[in-house]
Design a protein around this motif. Structure first.
Motif, PDB file in Angstrom:
ATOM      1  N   GLU A   8       1.782  18.523 -33.231  1.00  0.00           N
ATOM      2  CA  GLU A   8       2.696  19.310 -32.276  1.00  0.00           C
ATOM      3  C   GLU A   8       3.074  18.604 -31.084  1.00  0.00           C
ATOM      4  O   GLU A   8       4.195  18.497 -30.365  1.00  0.00           O
ATOM      5  CB  GLU A   8       2.210  20.797 -32.067  1.00  0.00           C
ATOM      6  N   ARG A  11       4.740  15.302 -31.430  1.00  0.00           N
ATOM      7  CA  ARG A  11       6.470  15.475 -31.782  1.00  0.00           C
ATOM      8  C   ARG A  11       6.930  15.632 -30.215  1.00  0.00           C
ATOM      9  O   ARG A  11       7.805  14.963 -30.090  1.00  0.00           O
ATOM     10  CB  ARG A  11       6.358  16.652 -32.439  1.00  0.00           C
ATOM     11  N   ASP A  14       6.860  12.212 -28.630  1.00  0.00           N
ATOM     12  CA  ASP A  14       7.381  11.050 -29.464  1.00  0.00           C
ATOM     13  C   ASP A  14       6.354  10.022 -29.395  1.00  0.00           C
ATOM     14  O   ASP A  14       6.771   8.755 -29.439  1.00  0.00           O
ATOM     15  CB  ASP A  14       8.668  10.663 -28.905  1.00  0.00           C
ATOM     16  N   PRO A  33       4.551   8.600 -37.268  1.00  0.00           N
ATOM     17  CA  PRO A  33       5.735   8.830 -37.462  1.00  0.00           C
ATOM     18  C   PRO A  33       6.277   8.504 -39.250  1.00  0.00           C
ATOM     19  O   PRO A  33       5.914   7.222 -39.192  1.00  0.00           O
ATOM     20  CB  PRO A  33       6.761   8.423 -36.488  1.00  0.00           C
ATOM     21  N   ASP A  34       6.983   9.119 -39.784  1.00  0.00           N
ATOM     22  CA  ASP A  34       7.141   8.855 -41.033  1.00  0.00           C
ATOM     23  C   ASP A  34       8.614   8.430 -41.350  1.00  0.00           C
ATOM     24  O   ASP A  34       9.091   8.051 -42.260  1.00  0.00           O
ATOM     25  CB  ASP A  34       7.060   9.858 -42.268  1.00  0.00           C
ATOM     26  N   ASN A  36      11.254  10.097 -40.974  1.00  0.00           N
ATOM     27  CA  ASN A  36      12.288  11.385 -41.438  1.00  0.00           C
ATOM     28  C   ASN A  36      12.010  12.366 -40.372  1.00  0.00           C
ATOM     29  O   ASN A  36      12.293  13.619 -40.947  1.00  0.00           O
ATOM     30  CB  ASN A  36      11.844  11.606 -42.739  1.00  0.00           C
ATOM     31  N   GLY A  37      11.683  12.055 -39.244  1.00  0.00           N
ATOM     32  CA  GLY A  37      11.251  13.001 -38.332  1.00  0.00           C
ATOM     33  C   GLY A  37      10.004  13.844 -38.263  1.00  0.00           C
ATOM     34  O   GLY A  37       9.841  14.730 -37.513  1.00  0.00           O
ATOM     35  N   GLY A  38       9.136  13.533 -39.264  1.00  0.00           N
ATOM     36  CA  GLY A  38       7.799  14.346 -39.400  1.00  0.00           C
ATOM     37  C   GLY A  38       6.745  13.164 -38.979  1.00  0.00           C
ATOM     38  O   GLY A  38       7.079  12.060 -38.699  1.00  0.00           O
ATOM     39  N   TYR A  39       5.469  13.605 -39.298  1.00  0.00           N
ATOM     40  CA  TYR A  39       4.278  12.686 -39.119  1.00  0.00           C
ATOM     41  C   TYR A  39       3.575  12.853 -40.496  1.00  0.00           C
ATOM     42  O   TYR A  39       3.281  13.829 -41.087  1.00  0.00           O
ATOM     43  CB  TYR A  39       3.565  13.157 -37.898  1.00  0.00           C
TER      44      TYR A  39
END
Length: 222
Positions: A8, A11, A14, A33-34, A36-39
């Motif tokens: 959390e 994110r 960043d 970071p993957d 695609n906006g996630g981890y």
């Protein structure tokens, strides 16, 4: 779940990299970071393979690869390390599960002078570079992971992208741990009896495929 709060905050910031250790700081896990906006959470196998490749590549480039280098892993740890070690001329040794067996090998190598210990790890997020300790050490491992992340960033990629490159270069490997529990007070006795039966009468085939060899990790015999 252990990484949930950290992700959390990652994110919000960043962040390029999230590093977390356990309370006694001998195991370390990461998330990156993957794209695609996630981890993406990395397994111990993935981090260990990346660190081995990074250490070998950097040592080779800097001319600091020692004579007769050797890496050590446990028998349940990924074989992605096999082609990596082969490429850099590093001996790869398997030991029984438990980091104490890796520590024993370091002592053996120092006593014999036959090999120079380079790196050791196990799939359960334990790593050791150098001989500063005889057990897994998340302090040195965290430093190495951060250094590796910085180095890849200078190449325009993060650790997730570098891991995909590693798979493309050395092959795709998937690992899964299956734990089988024998219930009851006499569970250990029944397990010992079953293991003795297998040792006395090893299987001749599996699913119609002939067994070519049997390795006994207790005796070391093949």
């Amino acid at each position: 779940q252990a990484m949930e709060l950290g992700i959390e905050y990652a994110r919000l910031a960043d962040a390029d990299l999230l590093i977390a250790t356990d309370p006694d700081c001998d195991r370390v896990g990461i998330a990156v970071p993957d794209g695609n906006g996630g981890y993406a959470l990395f397994s111990g196998n993935e981090v260990g393979a990346m660190l081995l490749q990074y250490i070998c590549e950097q040592r080779t480039a800097r001319g600091t690869m020692p004579k007769n280098p050797i890496a050590v892993k446990t028998i349940v740890t990924t074989d992605l390390t096999v082609p990596i070690a082969e490429e850099y001329g590093v001996e790869l040794r398997n030991v029984l599960t438990g980091f104490k067996f890796i520590g024993e090998k370091i002592k053996e190598f120092e006593a014999s002078g036959e090999y120079t210990y380079l790196f050791g790890f196990e799939e359960s997020n334990g790593y050791l570079a150098g001989t500063y300790a005889r057990d897994k050490d998340a302090v040195v491992a965290s430093m190495l992971i951060a250094e590796m992340s910085c180095w890849y960033k200078t190449k325009g990629k993060n650790i997730y992208e570098a891991m995909q490159d590693l798979f493309r270069e050395y092959g795709y490997f998937s690992e899964k741990v299956i734990s089988h529990t024998v219930e009851g007070f006499d569970g250990p006795e029944r397990m010992a009896k079953r293991m003795a039966e297998i040792r006395e009468n090893p299987p001749k085939d599996f699913g119609g495929l002939e067994v070519k060899a049997v390795r006994d990790y207790k005796s070391g015999e093949i």
